[in-house]
Design an enzyme around this catalytic site. Structure first.
Site, PDB file in Angstrom:
ATOM      1  N   SER A  34      44.445  30.555  53.562  1.00  0.00           N
ATOM      2  CA  SER A  34      44.862  30.045  52.255  1.00  0.00           C
ATOM      3  C   SER A  34      45.298  31.190  51.338  1.00  0.00           C
ATOM      4  O   SER A  34      44.887  32.347  51.522  1.00  0.00           O
ATOM      5  CB  SER A  34      43.673  29.302  51.620  1.00  0.00           C
ATOM      6  OG  SER A  34      43.976  28.858  50.314  1.00  0.00           O
ATOM      7  N   ASP A  86      38.576  32.894  59.009  1.00  0.00           N
ATOM      8  CA  ASP A  86      38.338  32.029  57.852  1.00  0.00           C
ATOM      9  C   ASP A  86      37.312  30.976  58.260  1.00  0.00           C
ATOM     10  O   ASP A  86      37.155  30.665  59.447  1.00  0.00           O
ATOM     11  CB  ASP A  86      39.640  31.351  57.408  1.00  0.00           C
ATOM     12  CG  ASP A  86      39.623  30.928  55.950  1.00  0.00           C
ATOM     13  OD1 ASP A  86      40.379  31.518  55.141  1.00  0.00           O
ATOM     14  OD2 ASP A  86      38.843  30.009  55.600  1.00  0.00           O
ATOM     15  N   VAL A 140      32.254  35.202  56.717  1.00  0.00           N
ATOM     16  CA  VAL A 140      32.231  36.656  56.493  1.00  0.00           C
ATOM     17  C   VAL A 140      30.842  37.176  56.112  1.00  0.00           C
ATOM     18  O   VAL A 140      30.588  38.377  56.192  1.00  0.00           O
ATOM     19  CB  VAL A 140      33.261  37.101  55.420  1.00  0.00           C
ATOM     20  CG1 VAL A 140      34.676  36.850  55.898  1.00  0.00           C
ATOM     21  CG2 VAL A 140      32.986  36.468  54.068  1.00  0.00           C
ATOM     22  N   CYS A 200      40.460  39.077  52.194  1.00  0.00           N
ATOM     23  CA  CYS A 200      40.915  38.144  51.153  1.00  0.00           C
ATOM     24  C   CYS A 200      39.972  36.948  51.002  1.00  0.00           C
ATOM     25  O   CYS A 200      40.166  36.130  50.097  1.00  0.00           O
ATOM     26  CB  CYS A 200      42.312  37.616  51.469  1.00  0.00           C
ATOM     27  SG  CYS A 200      43.616  38.832  51.284  1.00  0.00           S
ATOM     28  N   SER A 238      39.755  42.185  41.601  1.00  0.00           N
ATOM     29  CA  SER A 238      40.336  41.250  40.640  1.00  0.00           C
ATOM     30  C   SER A 238      40.393  41.976  39.305  1.00  0.00           C
ATOM     31  O   SER A 238      39.593  42.898  39.062  1.00  0.00           O
ATOM     32  CB  SER A 238      39.451  40.009  40.496  1.00  0.00           C
ATOM     33  OG  SER A 238      39.789  39.279  39.331  1.00  0.00           O
ATOM     34  N   TYR A 258      31.147  36.686  39.362  1.00  0.00           N
ATOM     35  CA  TYR A 258      32.445  37.029  39.969  1.00  0.00           C
ATOM     36  C   TYR A 258      32.861  38.459  39.580  1.00  0.00           C
ATOM     37  O   TYR A 258      33.270  39.259  40.422  1.00  0.00           O
ATOM     38  CB  TYR A 258      33.486  36.010  39.505  1.00  0.00           C
ATOM     39  CG  TYR A 258      34.843  36.171  40.141  1.00  0.00           C
ATOM     40  CD1 TYR A 258      35.067  35.772  41.449  1.00  0.00           C
ATOM     41  CD2 TYR A 258      35.911  36.700  39.413  1.00  0.00           C
ATOM     42  CE1 TYR A 258      36.321  35.915  42.033  1.00  0.00           C
ATOM     43  CE2 TYR A 258      37.163  36.842  39.989  1.00  0.00           C
ATOM     44  CZ  TYR A 258      37.360  36.442  41.296  1.00  0.00           C
ATOM     45  OH  TYR A 258      38.604  36.590  41.872  1.00  0.00           O
ATOM     46  N   LYS A 284      33.435  41.758  41.993  1.00  0.00           N
ATOM     47  CA  LYS A 284      34.711  42.475  42.065  1.00  0.00           C
ATOM     48  C   LYS A 284      34.572  43.915  41.578  1.00  0.00           C
ATOM     49  O   LYS A 284      35.264  44.818  42.063  1.00  0.00           O
ATOM     50  CB  LYS A 284      35.784  41.718  41.265  1.00  0.00           C
ATOM     51  CG  LYS A 284      36.065  40.315  41.818  1.00  0.00           C
ATOM     52  CD  LYS A 284      36.491  40.362  43.274  1.00  0.00           C
ATOM     53  CE  LYS A 284      36.909  39.021  43.816  1.00  0.00           C
ATOM     54  NZ  LYS A 284      37.362  39.104  45.211  1.00  0.00           N
ATOM     55  N   PHE A 342      47.247  34.693  40.227  1.00  0.00           N
ATOM     56  CA  PHE A 342      48.228  34.340  41.252  1.00  0.00           C
ATOM     57  C   PHE A 342      48.202  32.842  41.511  1.00  0.00           C
ATOM     58  O   PHE A 342      47.150  32.203  41.456  1.00  0.00           O
ATOM     59  CB  PHE A 342      47.946  35.109  42.552  1.00  0.00           C
ATOM     60  CG  PHE A 342      48.526  36.498  42.516  1.00  0.00           C
ATOM     61  CD1 PHE A 342      48.004  37.460  41.662  1.00  0.00           C
ATOM     62  CD2 PHE A 342      49.608  36.834  43.306  1.00  0.00           C
ATOM     63  CE1 PHE A 342      48.552  38.736  41.597  1.00  0.00           C
ATOM     64  CE2 PHE A 342      50.166  38.100  43.257  1.00  0.00           C
ATOM     65  CZ  PHE A 342      49.641  39.060  42.408  1.00  0.00           C
ATOM     66  N   THR A 379      47.794  30.415  43.684  1.00  0.00           N
ATOM     67  CA  THR A 379      47.232  30.023  44.981  1.00  0.00           C
ATOM     68  C   THR A 379      46.644  28.618  44.821  1.00  0.00           C
ATOM     69  O   THR A 379      46.578  28.097  43.701  1.00  0.00           O
ATOM     70  CB  THR A 379      46.129  31.012  45.400  1.00  0.00           C
ATOM     71  OG1 THR A 379      45.064  30.927  44.463  1.00  0.00           O
ATOM     72  CG2 THR A 379      46.642  32.439  45.479  1.00  0.00           C
TER      73      THR A 379
HETATM   74  N1  LIG Z   1      44.331  33.717  43.038  1.00  0.00           N
HETATM   75  C1  LIG Z   1      44.090  34.590  42.080  1.00  0.00           C
HETATM   76  O1  LIG Z   1      44.625  34.491  40.972  1.00  0.00           O
HETATM   77  C2  LIG Z   1      43.165  35.757  42.335  1.00  0.00           C
HETATM   78  C3  LIG Z   1      43.044  36.714  41.319  1.00  0.00           C
HETATM   79  C4  LIG Z   1      42.208  37.802  41.528  1.00  0.00           C
HETATM   80  C5  LIG Z   1      41.513  37.926  42.707  1.00  0.00           C
HETATM   81  N2  LIG Z   1      41.635  36.979  43.666  1.00  0.00           N
HETATM   82  C6  LIG Z   1      40.859  37.161  44.885  1.00  0.00           C
HETATM   83  O2  LIG Z   1      41.710  37.117  46.002  1.00  0.00           O
HETATM   84  C7  LIG Z   1      41.017  36.584  47.126  1.00  0.00           C
HETATM   85  C8  LIG Z   1      41.808  35.411  47.683  1.00  0.00           C
HETATM   86  O3  LIG Z   1      41.906  34.421  46.676  1.00  0.00           O
HETATM   87  P1  LIG Z   1      42.847  33.136  46.833  1.00  0.00           P
HETATM   88  O4  LIG Z   1      43.323  32.773  45.485  1.00  0.00           O
HETATM   89  O5  LIG Z   1      43.792  33.363  47.931  1.00  0.00           O
HETATM   90  O6  LIG Z   1      41.743  32.034  47.242  1.00  0.00           O
HETATM   91  P2  LIG Z   1      41.825  30.776  48.228  1.00  0.00           P
HETATM   92  O7  LIG Z   1      40.715  29.896  47.816  1.00  0.00           O
HETATM   93  O8  LIG Z   1      43.220  30.242  48.289  1.00  0.00           O
HETATM   94  O9  LIG Z   1      41.481  31.435  49.664  1.00  0.00           O
HETATM   95  C9  LIG Z   1      40.243  31.961  49.938  1.00  0.00           C
HETATM   96  C10 LIG Z   1      39.950  31.739  51.416  1.00  0.00           C
HETATM   97  O10 LIG Z   1      38.674  32.334  51.694  1.00  0.00           O
HETATM   98  C11 LIG Z   1      38.000  31.497  52.608  1.00  0.00           C
HETATM   99  N3  LIG Z   1      36.562  31.745  52.524  1.00  0.00           N
HETATM  100  C12 LIG Z   1      35.726  31.511  51.486  1.00  0.00           C
HETATM  101  N4  LIG Z   1      34.472  31.836  51.812  1.00  0.00           N
HETATM  102  C13 LIG Z   1      34.493  32.299  53.084  1.00  0.00           C
HETATM  103  C14 LIG Z   1      33.502  32.773  53.982  1.00  0.00           C
HETATM  104  N5  LIG Z   1      32.200  32.844  53.641  1.00  0.00           N
HETATM  105  N6  LIG Z   1      33.892  33.171  55.214  1.00  0.00           N
HETATM  106  C15 LIG Z   1      35.198  33.109  55.583  1.00  0.00           C
HETATM  107  N7  LIG Z   1      36.173  32.642  54.784  1.00  0.00           N
HETATM  108  C16 LIG Z   1      35.826  32.238  53.550  1.00  0.00           C
HETATM  109  C17 LIG Z   1      38.382  30.077  52.186  1.00  0.00           C
HETATM  110  O11 LIG Z   1      38.180  29.143  53.240  1.00  0.00           O
HETATM  111  C18 LIG Z   1      39.857  30.272  51.829  1.00  0.00           C
HETATM  112  O12 LIG Z   1      40.698  30.012  52.943  1.00  0.00           O
HETATM  113  C19 LIG Z   1      39.616  36.200  46.626  1.00  0.00           C
HETATM  114  O13 LIG Z   1      38.733  37.275  46.898  1.00  0.00           O
HETATM  115  C20 LIG Z   1      39.821  36.080  45.135  1.00  0.00           C
HETATM  116  O14 LIG Z   1      38.632  36.348  44.422  1.00  0.00           O
HETATM  117  C21 LIG Z   1      42.446  35.886  43.514  1.00  0.00           C
END
Ligand SMILES: NC(=O)c1ccc[n+]([C@@H]2O[C@H](COP(=O)([O-])OP(=O)(O)OC[C@H]3O[C@@H](n4cnc5c(N)ncnc54)[C@H](O)[C@@H]3O)[C@@H](O)[C@H]2O)c1
Length: 251
Positions: A15, A36, A58, A84, A146, A159, A163, A192, A194
């Site tokens: 994702s 994942d 993880v 990620c 983040s 959170y 981070k 982002f 997502t």
């Molecule tokens: N989207 C944003 O704006 C943003 C901003 C800053 C940081 N981030 C960070 O980027 C990373 C990815 O975020 P995203 O927006 O793509 O999120 P997302 O929810 O789209 O994807 C996260 C993925 O992690 C997997 N996951 C969660 N817990 C897990 C575990 N214990 N074991 C294995 N897989 C697991 C989920 O199944 C999912 O597929 C995260 O660490 C998030 O904190 C995202």
């Protein structure tokens, strides 16, 4: 490291940012294994990009070791690990129902910080087996922080701490892995688009975009993926965190 030499494990690859990175890396000639906990989505993405998927938690040593063993079997080796996988549920330190749940705090630290460390340390052990390049390099680890590590909002105490830990990991881990020739970097994304963000109402997303300095829009996951690729390709980046946020500085 050139993309056609890259053998990458990508957590959270089912994702959002991880998926976009997996798609770009595969399209650029890299071998990719997705780790994942979302098996349905992970299998689908892996099939679409010609990669491998391993259902993984993880936070578990056994689960990650099993996934890395399967990744080595599928790709021949691992020379890139991109973390990620993450969760981001909010809760204030003290709220109308009482103090922040300790279990909730521990869960966020466990997935975001300890989970990333778990993958990094076990992936480093696999990378250490690789033959070194001419300048002694065996791999690269990229963790995802983040902007909440620096400008955490209300409700982001867990959170933000998770981070902040990722940011503080880059330099000591880079120093730890100096002898093995493994670089360690962190990316600190702003906001982002997502699946997490797409669930917000359109007007909330528009407001978030207005807070970005320039360009006035949310980040596209492909832009995170491009930075991850650049970090792999640029062998002199090490021990640092790079913000990718359109100069967003949250109040
Ligand atoms: N989207 C944003 O704006 C943003 C901003 C800053 C940081 N981030 C960070 O980027 C990373 C990815 O975020 P995203 O927006 O793509 O999120 P997302 O929810 O789209 O994807 C996260 C993925 O992690 C997997 N996951 C969660 N817990 C897990 C575990 N214990 N074991 C294995 N897989 C697991 C989920 O199944 C999912 O597929 C995260 O660490 C998030 O904190 C995202």
């Amino acid at each position: 490291m050139q993309m056609n030499e890259t053998c990458a494990v990508i957590t959270g690859g089912a994702s959002g940012l991880g998926e976009a990175t997996a798609r770009l890396f595969a399209a650029s000639g890299a071998k990719v294994t997705l780790l994942d906990r979302d098996a349905a989505r992970g299998e689908q993405v892996a099939a679409e990009i010609g990669g491998t998927f391993v259902e993984t938690d993880v936070t578990s040593e056994e689960s990650v070791q099993n996934a890395l063993t399967k990744a080595v079997a599928a790709m021949g080796k691992i020379n890139t690990a991109i973390n990620c996988a993450g969760i981001g549920t909010a809760e204030k330190t003290l709220h109308k129902n009482g103090p922040h749940s300790l279990e909730h705090y521990q869960r966020i630290i466990s997935v975001n910080l300890i989970g990333s460390f778990n993958v990094a340390r076990l992936a480093a052990a696999e990378m250490a087996k690789n033959d070194p390049t001419e300048d002694g390099q065996r791999g690269v680890i990229i963790n995802t922080a983040s902007v909440a590590a620096f400008d955490g909002q209300k409700g982001q105490v867990a959170y933000g701490a998770s981070k902040g830990g990722i940011v503080a990991t880059s330099l000591p881990m880079a120093r730890d892995l100096q002898r093995e020739g493994i670089r360690v970097m962190a990316i600190a994304p702003g906001i982002f688009l997502t699946p997490m963000l797409m669930s917000l109402p359109e007007e909330v997303r528009a407001q978030l975009a207005q807070d970005v300095t320039n360009p006035k829009r949310l980040g596209d996951p492909s832009e995170y993926a491009s930075l991850a690729r650049f970090i792999c390709e640029c062998g002199y980046l090490n021990g640092e965190v790079i913000r990718i946020d359109g100069a967003l500085r949250m109040q």
